[in-house]
Design a protein around this motif. Structure first.
Motif, PDB file in Angstrom:
ATOM      1  N   HIS A  65       0.625  -1.192   0.040  1.00 43.32           N
ATOM      2  CA  HIS A  65      -0.040   0.056  -0.085  1.00 43.32           C
ATOM      3  C   HIS A  65       0.915   1.326  -0.127  1.00 43.32           C
ATOM      4  O   HIS A  65       0.294   2.362  -0.542  1.00 43.32           O
ATOM      5  N   ASN A  66       2.139   1.254   0.673  1.00 41.57           N
ATOM      6  CA  ASN A  66       3.007   2.360   0.445  1.00 41.57           C
ATOM      7  C   ASN A  66       3.165   2.972  -0.816  1.00 41.57           C
ATOM      8  O   ASN A  66       3.244   3.941  -1.278  1.00 41.57           O
ATOM      9  N   GLY A  67       3.465   1.611  -1.742  1.00 37.29           N
ATOM     10  CA  GLY A  67       3.667   1.835  -3.236  1.00 37.29           C
ATOM     11  C   GLY A  67       2.551   2.357  -4.067  1.00 37.29           C
ATOM     12  O   GLY A  67       2.462   3.421  -4.537  1.00 37.29           O
ATOM     13  N   ILE A 128      10.494  10.597  -4.539  1.00 35.35           N
ATOM     14  CA  ILE A 128       9.102  10.250  -3.475  1.00 35.35           C
ATOM     15  C   ILE A 128       9.496   8.714  -3.216  1.00 35.35           C
ATOM     16  O   ILE A 128       9.733   7.945  -4.249  1.00 35.35           O
ATOM     17  N   ASP A 129       9.705   8.576  -1.976  1.00 33.51           N
ATOM     18  CA  ASP A 129       9.956   7.204  -1.597  1.00 33.51           C
ATOM     19  C   ASP A 129       8.921   6.566  -0.980  1.00 33.51           C
ATOM     20  O   ASP A 129       8.214   6.773   0.074  1.00 33.51           O
ATOM     21  N   ALA A 130       8.050   5.647  -1.900  1.00 33.10           N
ATOM     22  CA  ALA A 130       6.923   4.837  -1.496  1.00 33.10           C
ATOM     23  C   ALA A 130       7.325   3.700  -1.415  1.00 33.10           C
ATOM     24  O   ALA A 130       6.713   2.657  -2.213  1.00 33.10           O
ATOM     25  N   LEU A 131       8.566   3.029  -0.994  1.00 27.16           N
ATOM     26  CA  LEU A 131       8.980   1.634  -1.242  1.00 27.16           C
ATOM     27  C   LEU A 131       8.281   0.948  -0.228  1.00 27.16           C
ATOM     28  O   LEU A 131       7.813  -0.227  -0.300  1.00 27.16           O
ATOM     29  N   LEU A 132       8.740   1.328   1.126  1.00 26.59           N
ATOM     30  CA  LEU A 132       8.292   0.277   2.450  1.00 26.59           C
ATOM     31  C   LEU A 132       7.607   1.370   3.522  1.00 26.59           C
ATOM     32  O   LEU A 132       8.453   2.274   3.615  1.00 26.59           O
ATOM     33  N   GLY A 133       6.406   0.953   3.793  1.00 27.61           N
ATOM     34  CA  GLY A 133       6.009   1.604   4.975  1.00 27.61           C
ATOM     35  C   GLY A 133       5.922   0.996   6.195  1.00 27.61           C
ATOM     36  O   GLY A 133       7.136   0.282   6.665  1.00 27.61           O
ATOM     37  N   ALA A 163       9.834  10.972   2.111  1.00 25.69           N
ATOM     38  CA  ALA A 163       9.305   9.872   2.518  1.00 25.69           C
ATOM     39  C   ALA A 163       7.906   9.710   2.766  1.00 25.69           C
ATOM     40  O   ALA A 163       7.452  10.630   3.342  1.00 25.69           O
ATOM     41  N   LEU A 164       7.251   8.658   2.311  1.00 31.11           N
ATOM     42  CA  LEU A 164       5.925   8.442   2.455  1.00 31.11           C
ATOM     43  C   LEU A 164       5.494   7.657   3.742  1.00 31.11           C
ATOM     44  O   LEU A 164       6.143   6.506   3.616  1.00 31.11           O
ATOM     45  N   ASP A 165       5.132   8.055   4.787  1.00 31.37           N
ATOM     46  CA  ASP A 165       4.709   7.330   6.049  1.00 31.37           C
ATOM     47  C   ASP A 165       5.862   7.147   6.722  1.00 31.37           C
ATOM     48  O   ASP A 165       5.799   7.486   7.975  1.00 31.37           O
ATOM     49  N   VAL A 166       6.834   6.510   6.377  1.00 33.38           N
ATOM     50  CA  VAL A 166       8.005   6.650   7.196  1.00 33.38           C
ATOM     51  C   VAL A 166       9.391   6.231   6.160  1.00 33.38           C
ATOM     52  O   VAL A 166       8.858   5.880   4.920  1.00 33.38           O
ATOM     53  N   PRO A 167      10.531   6.694   6.409  1.00 30.36           N
ATOM     54  CA  PRO A 167      11.510   6.523   5.474  1.00 30.36           C
ATOM     55  C   PRO A 167      11.791   4.973   5.226  1.00 30.36           C
ATOM     56  O   PRO A 167      11.701   4.143   6.263  1.00 30.36           O
ATOM     57  N   SER A 168      11.900   4.378   4.045  1.00 31.53           N
ATOM     58  CA  SER A 168      11.839   2.981   3.810  1.00 31.53           C
ATOM     59  C   SER A 168      13.084   2.624   4.300  1.00 31.53           C
ATOM     60  O   SER A 168      14.246   3.040   4.512  1.00 31.53           O
ATOM     61  N   GLY A 169      13.090   1.509   5.215  1.00 31.78           N
ATOM     62  CA  GLY A 169      14.057   0.877   5.902  1.00 31.78           C
ATOM     63  C   GLY A 169      14.224   0.932   7.301  1.00 31.78           C
ATOM     64  O   GLY A 169      14.797   0.283   8.235  1.00 31.78           O
TER      65      GLY A 169
END
Ligand SMILES: NC(=O)C1=CN([C@@H]2O[C@H](COP(=O)(O)OP(=O)(O)OC[C@H]3O[C@@H](n4cnc5c(N)ncnc54)[C@H](OP(=O)(O)O)[C@@H]3O)[C@@H](O)[C@H]2O)[C@@H](O)CC1
Ligand SMILES: [K+]
Length: 522
Positions: A65-67, A128-133, A163-169
């Protein structure tokens, strides 16, 4: 110096697990998941346009969903005429139904060993980082790790990353980074800021933290933490009645300062006066009388070996601040027993904590069910001694350490650090929103204890007194403009200015969905 962070009150903070459970509950209650994602992605596009008003935008999407949030953001940007490209890391539908028929170029990357060097060009205006939330489990796998490294390289080359929601990682529950993690210039959290974006090391990765209302039901008591903000402080801080007198507005007795340690009690006493206490007494080693009375003539002095006079001073006070510079030498047990026998709200700090850690004359368990509120204010070293663990163990899970000391002592606990935490039974964990490396200077603990004592004496509950002392102390430090040259003794003088500010907190973000705008850590 604009008042920051911006918010309307304290802000609920969700761990990743709480947020996921809440997402599910909202969907079960009939809130359409697509409408949440739509609001999230559109808010992301709004913020992206603000952060990068022109130039190409690269959206790195993951399979969850982050993606999906990222795809909605990409579509919205495209519909607004922006040049945008998706780098799809892992499976996404083709064409993606979230694109609503808009044609957005997609670069698919499936092989971690063959990450295309031009996937994120240095000419991009924004990534825009939408990889992992909140869905990250364990260390990022090689493909996602390669994508994260590419985003880190872009950031190092000067491309801003949102970063969306949280920085990925970053683990949204804890702020831990089990593998590589994105370095964002800003993080847009959906619904509520995620705890992992507010606790180190995640905090340093998140940059500016912005939160967006996206259509969730009310959170009520759903989450275990909240961010204590200037707007919260302005709402809860005690105010004087127009008609009053010195003993009604808060009398504080500061007990501490062994021989040669007068500075600690003077700092605490001065902070108490400057935080609005109407009457402050100093109980200290007789050798400190002259310096205390010369430096702070406002505070009557009681030698700490005159135990009856100590009893009398405490009995006349609304709160006690116990411990700054006290020393742990022989005979201090008697003082602990005497001071804590009073049913007075008390801040227990510094060497008073060290004595309790040694069980002299009793340990923190004996504080359980006191007749008056107790506030313990350990730094990580004192916390480690009180819990019988190493400092590294405290630092590895600071919320847990704070909650454990609450369970053992029945008291309210401030665990100092970045950010400082306020833990109290039956209340969400409070996080200070004004953490700053400027506060890392000797004596700030004494200022905090004195200030908290003043708020306790003015009738604030212990958890509010703790949060108020943290926020107003940090704000006062900021108002001095001294930065890393700050000395603790500068802070009490600036406290009245901090307390007198009634200007609304400031943000330059004009979005109706905005619920929090918190600066990157300094
Ligand atoms: N639900 C809602 O109502 C709303 C949710 N919202 C948004 O959704 C986000 C949460 O979405 P989510 O639960 O889909 O998780 P997400 O963060 O996308 O990650 C899952 C993906 O990551 C992968 N993955 C996991 N671990 C991995 C690893 N170690 N290494 C590599 N990959 C790993 C995992 O792959 P898998 O392990 O399943 O193969 C899967 O593909 C939340 O942060 C917010 O942005 C908002 O739109 C508001 C409404
Ligand atoms: K992300």
């Amino acid at each position: 110096m604009p008042l920051r962070p911006w918010s309307r009150d304290a802000v609920p903070v969700a761990t990743g697990s709480e947020a996921s459970a809440f997402d599910r509950a909202a969907v079960e209650r009939g809130v359409p998941e697509r409408s949440l994602m739509e609001s999230a992605g559109r808010a992301a596009a709004d913020l992206a346009m603000r952060l990068a008003p022109e130039g190409p935008v690269i959206v790195v999407t993951g399979a969850g969903h982050n993606g999906g949030d990222g795809v909605v953001a990409a579509r919205t940007l495209a519909a607004r005429g922006r040049s945008v490209r998706i780098v799809a890391v892992g499976a996404r539908p083709d064409p993606d139904p979230l694109l609503h028929g808009w044609v957005v170029p997609v670069r698919r990357v499936d092989d971690p060993a063959d990450w295309p060097a031009d996937a994120i060009p240095g000419s991009a205006a924004l990534v825009i980082d939408a990889l992992l939330g909140t869905g990250l489990r364990g260390e990022p796998r090689p493909l996602q790790a390669a994508a994260i490294r590419a985003m880190v390289a872009a950031a190092e080359a000067g491309v801003p990353v949102l970063a969306l929601d949280v920085p990925s990682g970053v683990v949204a529950d804890t702020g831990a980074c089990p593998g590589p993690s994105v370095r964002a210039s800003a993080t847009l959290c959906f619904g509520w800021p995620k705890l992992g974006a507010l606790l180190e090391p995640g905090r340093a990765r998140a940059g500016r933290v912005v939160a967006a209302e996206i259509g969730f039901p009310p959170s009520d008591d759903a989450f275990g933490a909240c961010l204590l903000t200037p707007a919260w402080a302005a709402r809860v801080r005690p105010r004087r009645d127009p008609v009053t007198h010195k003993n009604r507005v808060g009398a504080v007795t500061v007990v501490g300062g062994g021989e040669g340690m007068a500075g600690a009690v003077i700092l605490a006493a001065r902070a108490a006066l400057r935080s609005g206490a109407g009457f402050v007494r100093i109980v200290s080693d007789a050798a400190n009388r002259e310096v205390a009375q010369t430096t702070l003539p406002d505070a009557p002095f009681v030698p700490l070996d005159s135990l009856d006079a100590v009893d009398d001073a405490i009995a006349r006070s609304g709160a006690v601040v116990f411990g700054p510079g006290l020393g742990t030498g022989e005979g201090r047990e008697t003082l602990v027993e005497r001071v804590l026998a009073h049913d007075r709200p008390a801040v227990i700090d510094a060497d008073a904590l060290n004595l309790l850690a040694e069980g002299r004359p009793f340990d923190v368990e004996s504080l359980i069910a006191p007749r008056a509120p107790r506030l313990l204010t350990p730094h990580p070293g004192e916390m480690a001694r009180l819990l019988g663990v190493s400092v590294a163990e405290v630092e590895a899970d600071r919320p847990d350490a704070a909650r454990r000391l609450v369970a053992r002592s029945g008291a309210t606990v401030v665990l100092k650090g970045t950010p400082s935490l306020v833990a109290s039974a039956g209340r969400p964990l409070g996080l200070s929103s004004l953490a700053s490396s400027d506060l890392a200077v000797a004596g700030m603990g004494d200022v905090l204890a004195g200030s908290a004592g003043a708020f306790l004496a003015q009738g604030a509950p212990a958890c509010d007194a703790a949060g108020l002392a943290l926020l107003y102390g940090a704000r006062a430090a900021h108002l001095t403009g001294l930065g890393a040259g700050l000395a603790a003794s500068d802070v009490p003088e600036a406290l009245p200015r901090a307390l007198g500010e009634d200007a609304a907190p400031h943000t330059d973000l004009p979005f109706p969905w905005l619920t929090l705008d918190l600066d990157a850590p300094r």
